[in-house]
Design a protein around this motif. Structure first.
Motif, PDB file in Angstrom:
ATOM      1  N   LEU A  44      22.798  97.728  21.278  1.00 58.23           N
ATOM      2  CA  LEU A  44      22.331  96.856  22.345  1.00 58.23           C
ATOM      3  C   LEU A  44      20.918  96.377  22.055  1.00 58.23           C
ATOM      4  O   LEU A  44      20.027  97.187  21.795  1.00 58.23           O
ATOM      5  CB  LEU A  44      22.336  97.613  23.678  1.00 58.23           C
ATOM      6  CG  LEU A  44      21.891  96.810  24.918  1.00 58.23           C
ATOM      7  CD1 LEU A  44      22.976  95.801  25.293  1.00 58.23           C
ATOM      8  CD2 LEU A  44      21.595  97.750  26.081  1.00 58.23           C
ATOM      9  N   THR A  45      20.718  95.068  22.109  1.00 57.55           N
ATOM     10  CA  THR A  45      19.381  94.495  21.971  1.00 57.55           C
ATOM     11  C   THR A  45      18.923  93.986  23.332  1.00 57.55           C
ATOM     12  O   THR A  45      19.598  93.146  23.943  1.00 57.55           O
ATOM     13  CB  THR A  45      19.370  93.349  20.958  1.00 57.55           C
ATOM     14  OG1 THR A  45      19.765  93.857  19.674  1.00 57.55           O
ATOM     15  CG2 THR A  45      17.979  92.747  20.848  1.00 57.55           C
ATOM     16  N   VAL A  46      17.817  94.534  23.796  1.00 60.58           N
ATOM     17  CA  VAL A  46      17.259  94.175  25.098  1.00 60.58           C
ATOM     18  C   VAL A  46      15.986  93.375  24.860  1.00 60.58           C
ATOM     19  O   VAL A  46      14.929  93.934  24.530  1.00 60.58           O
ATOM     20  CB  VAL A  46      16.956  95.422  25.955  1.00 60.58           C
ATOM     21  CG1 VAL A  46      16.349  95.020  27.296  1.00 60.58           C
ATOM     22  CG2 VAL A  46      18.209  96.249  26.166  1.00 60.58           C
ATOM     23  N   GLY A  47      16.078  92.046  24.997  1.00 61.94           N
ATOM     24  CA  GLY A  47      14.883  91.228  24.900  1.00 61.94           C
ATOM     25  C   GLY A  47      13.980  91.496  26.092  1.00 61.94           C
ATOM     26  O   GLY A  47      14.456  91.668  27.220  1.00 61.94           O
TER      27      GLY A  47
ATOM     28  N   GLU B 114      26.422  89.226  26.881  1.00 64.22           N
ATOM     29  CA  GLU B 114      26.203  87.982  26.151  1.00 64.22           C
ATOM     30  C   GLU B 114      25.177  87.169  26.910  1.00 64.22           C
ATOM     31  O   GLU B 114      25.318  86.948  28.120  1.00 64.22           O
ATOM     32  CB  GLU B 114      27.504  87.175  26.019  1.00 64.22           C
ATOM     33  CG  GLU B 114      28.522  87.788  25.067  1.00 64.22           C
ATOM     34  CD  GLU B 114      29.765  86.913  24.936  1.00 64.22           C
ATOM     35  OE1 GLU B 114      29.810  85.835  25.569  1.00 64.22           O
ATOM     36  OE2 GLU B 114      30.689  87.317  24.199  1.00 64.22           O
ATOM     37  N   GLU B 115      24.123  86.748  26.211  1.00 62.53           N
ATOM     38  CA  GLU B 115      23.060  85.927  26.807  1.00 62.53           C
ATOM     39  C   GLU B 115      22.553  86.530  28.118  1.00 62.53           C
ATOM     40  O   GLU B 115      22.305  85.826  29.094  1.00 62.53           O
ATOM     41  CB  GLU B 115      23.555  84.493  27.017  1.00 62.53           C
ATOM     42  CG  GLU B 115      23.918  83.808  25.709  1.00 62.53           C
ATOM     43  CD  GLU B 115      24.420  82.389  25.920  1.00 62.53           C
ATOM     44  OE1 GLU B 115      24.760  82.041  27.074  1.00 62.53           O
ATOM     45  OE2 GLU B 115      24.464  81.630  24.933  1.00 62.53           O
ATOM     46  N   GLY B 116      22.406  87.846  28.103  1.00 70.09           N
ATOM     47  CA  GLY B 116      21.816  88.549  29.239  1.00 70.09           C
ATOM     48  C   GLY B 116      22.782  88.981  30.309  1.00 70.09           C
ATOM     49  O   GLY B 116      22.406  89.711  31.234  1.00 70.09           O
TER      50      GLY B 116
ATOM     51  N   ARG C 127      18.130  87.479  27.692  1.00 69.74           N
ATOM     52  CA  ARG C 127      17.993  87.877  26.287  1.00 69.74           C
ATOM     53  C   ARG C 127      18.517  89.283  26.003  1.00 69.74           C
ATOM     54  O   ARG C 127      17.912  90.040  25.242  1.00 69.74           O
ATOM     55  CB  ARG C 127      16.531  87.781  25.863  1.00 69.74           C
ATOM     56  CG  ARG C 127      15.935  86.383  25.978  1.00 69.74           C
ATOM     57  CD  ARG C 127      14.470  86.381  25.643  1.00 69.74           C
ATOM     58  NE  ARG C 127      13.835  85.086  25.937  1.00 69.74           N
ATOM     59  CZ  ARG C 127      12.528  84.907  26.050  1.00 69.74           C
ATOM     60  NH1 ARG C 127      11.699  85.951  25.886  1.00 69.74           N
ATOM     61  NH2 ARG C 127      12.032  83.713  26.333  1.00 69.74           N
ATOM     62  N   VAL C 128      19.629  89.652  26.604  1.00 70.26           N
ATOM     63  CA  VAL C 128      20.262  90.944  26.341  1.00 70.26           C
ATOM     64  C   VAL C 128      21.614  90.678  25.698  1.00 70.26           C
ATOM     65  O   VAL C 128      22.399  89.853  26.194  1.00 70.26           O
ATOM     66  CB  VAL C 128      20.443  91.751  27.640  1.00 70.26           C
ATOM     67  CG1 VAL C 128      21.055  93.120  27.337  1.00 70.26           C
ATOM     68  CG2 VAL C 128      19.105  91.913  28.348  1.00 70.26           C
ATOM     69  N   SER C 129      21.889  91.365  24.586  1.00 70.26           N
ATOM     70  CA  SER C 129      23.155  91.136  23.889  1.00 70.26           C
ATOM     71  C   SER C 129      23.639  92.427  23.252  1.00 70.26           C
ATOM     72  O   SER C 129      22.854  93.336  22.964  1.00 70.26           O
ATOM     73  CB  SER C 129      22.995  90.054  22.819  1.00 70.26           C
ATOM     74  OG  SER C 129      22.037  90.457  21.841  1.00 70.26           O
ATOM     75  N   GLY C 130      24.956  92.515  23.050  1.00 77.69           N
ATOM     76  CA  GLY C 130      25.539  93.692  22.419  1.00 77.69           C
ATOM     77  C   GLY C 130      26.326  94.530  23.394  1.00 77.69           C
ATOM     78  O   GLY C 130      26.624  94.118  24.521  1.00 77.69           O
TER      79      GLY C 130
END
Length: 420
Positions: free
Chosen positions: A230-233, A296-298, A270-273
């Motif tokens: 998980l990528t958390v912008g 997807e896209e947050g 900005r959250v993906s995965g």
């Protein structure tokens, strides 16, 4: 009036004296209550002994008035089993408007947690969702002031028999309650020679961690481990917080007793995965186990759970912001609550045993100069808005976390759940 027993070794204290210490911690550390403030408490009937200890300490600190709003779990069940269908779209808006008015006039707020984590497990999920949605909408005037840290507020816990039996089902009720109290007192630093001094030292350590993360200015965090990539912008101009904080009214408070986390605001787009929960989520009387979602896209676009999926699905459909994140928090796997080895079925405790994310509303305090920003300015920086704020745990001894810099390069923040 309780005797204060300053300097007495913790092991020599009675249960009543420890309870009194917890009341003192709630008022002096949790709330930082100031002379001339009113205090609004919410609690279940089970928590009356702690309410009385907190009330005494609040008046000794100079509170002008302490008002407690009690709830009763049996009465809650009576509603679900006997009320007409229209009941579940109703909420006491007048009550929450009154609370919001009190907060606007300077009152502090204290919640005592300790509910039965499975209270509504056998009730109609549709009715549970409707009741929760109605309450969330009615509560928003007060919640917005709490989430925005307009006031000093805190949450502490009481060892109710139902909660204790959920944690220790094989023990007689009195033994289960005693075990839970031991865990609460330890996590709340009541079992130290000077609990207030212990909290000052702990807050200083959390500040060192937030200062370090604020200096790094990561653009994103990446969590990796079993079932998770998980990528958390992070939101633009985000700021890390943890431990003691200054509310907009100038009062220093600890919003959670206990707390082991440092946290900030994700960017809502900005959250993906994908990510898997590492502990069950107890939400409004329902236990939701083994949550797995994909972003997807947050936005959560896919969700699964081994149990409680009906309730989770309805939570995710609460409003536009309920499928997006309002908080990301880092907690070392070696935190005292994690090391206890206990599953509390209570977010206040379990979130302080593991890194976590929260669906829904973000905190304005987690932005640079957040207290001065309008809702529109916060939204432009990536803040999420929602009727809900629900934390659930994604950290463990198998999770690695990387900090992603603005140029895309990565560096380790946590390895196997510990600070790197």
């Amino acid at each position: 009036m309780m005797t204060r027993h300053a300097g007495v070794p913790p092991e020599a204290l009675s249960h009543e004296e420890r309870l009194d210490r917890l009341g003192r911690v709630a008022v002096e550390v949790g709330l930082g209550l100031k002379a001339g403030q009113e205090l609004v408490i919410t609690a279940s009937l089970d928590a009356l002994p702690l309410v009385r200890r907190i009330t005494e300490h609040a008046y000794q600190a100079g509170a002008t008035l302490v008002t407690t709003l009690f709830s009763d779990e049996e009465a809650t069940l009576m509603r679900f089993r006997s009320a007409p269908d229209s009941s579940f779209d109703a909420a006491s808006g007048w009550l929450y408007e009154g609370m919001a008015d009190a907060f606007k006039k300077g009152a502090a707020r204290l919640a005592i947690a300790g509910e039965n984590p499975s209270l509504l497990a056998n009730e109609d999920p549709e009715k549970v969702a409707r009741a929760n949605r109605a309450r969330s909408k009615a509560y928003m005037p007060a919640l917005s002031l709490i989430a925005g840290f307009d006031i000093n507020w805190t949450i502490v816990s009481y060892a109710s028999p139902a909660w204790a039996k959920a944690m220790f089902p094989d023990d007689p009720e009195d033994i289960a309650v005693a075990k839970l109290w031991h865990a609460i007192f330890a996590a709340s630093r009541v079992d130290t020679p000077d609990p207030v001094a212990a909290w000052e030292a702990h807050n200083a350590e959390l500040k060192k961690r937030t200062d370090l993360l604020n200096a790094r200015r990561y653009a994103a965090l990446r969590f990796r481990g079993p079932g998770t990539d998980l990528t958390v912008g992070l939101a633009d101009e985000h700021e890390w917080a943890g431990g003691a904080s200054v509310a907009k009214n100038g009062v220093v408070c600890n919003a959670n007793i206990p707390t082991e986390e440092v946290f900030t605001t994700p960017h809502k787009l900005r959250v993906s995965g994908h990510v898997a929960s590492t502990k069950p989520l107890a939400y409004q009387g329902t236990l939701i186990k083994d949550i797995r979602v994909r972003f997807e896209e947050g936005r959560i676009v896919e969700a699964h759970a081994a149990s409680g999926l009906d309730v989770l699905s309805k939570v995710l459909d609460t409003d536009e912001g309920s499928r997006r994140l309002g908080e990301v928090a880092l907690v070392p796997h070696s935190s005292p609550i994690s090391k206890s080895g206990l599953l509390f079925f209570n977010t206040l405790y379990d979130e302080n045993a593991a890194s976590h994310i929260a669906l829904g509303q973000s905190y304005s305090k987690c932005f640079i100069n957040g207290a001065d920003l309008t809702p529109e300015e916060l939204a432009a920086r990536g803040a999420n808005s929602s009727l809900i704020h629900i934390d659930w745990m994604i950290g463990s001894g198998e999770i690695d976390v990387d900090g992603i810099k603005a140029d895309g390069s990565a560096e380790p923040v946590m390895r196997q759940g510990e600070w790197a």
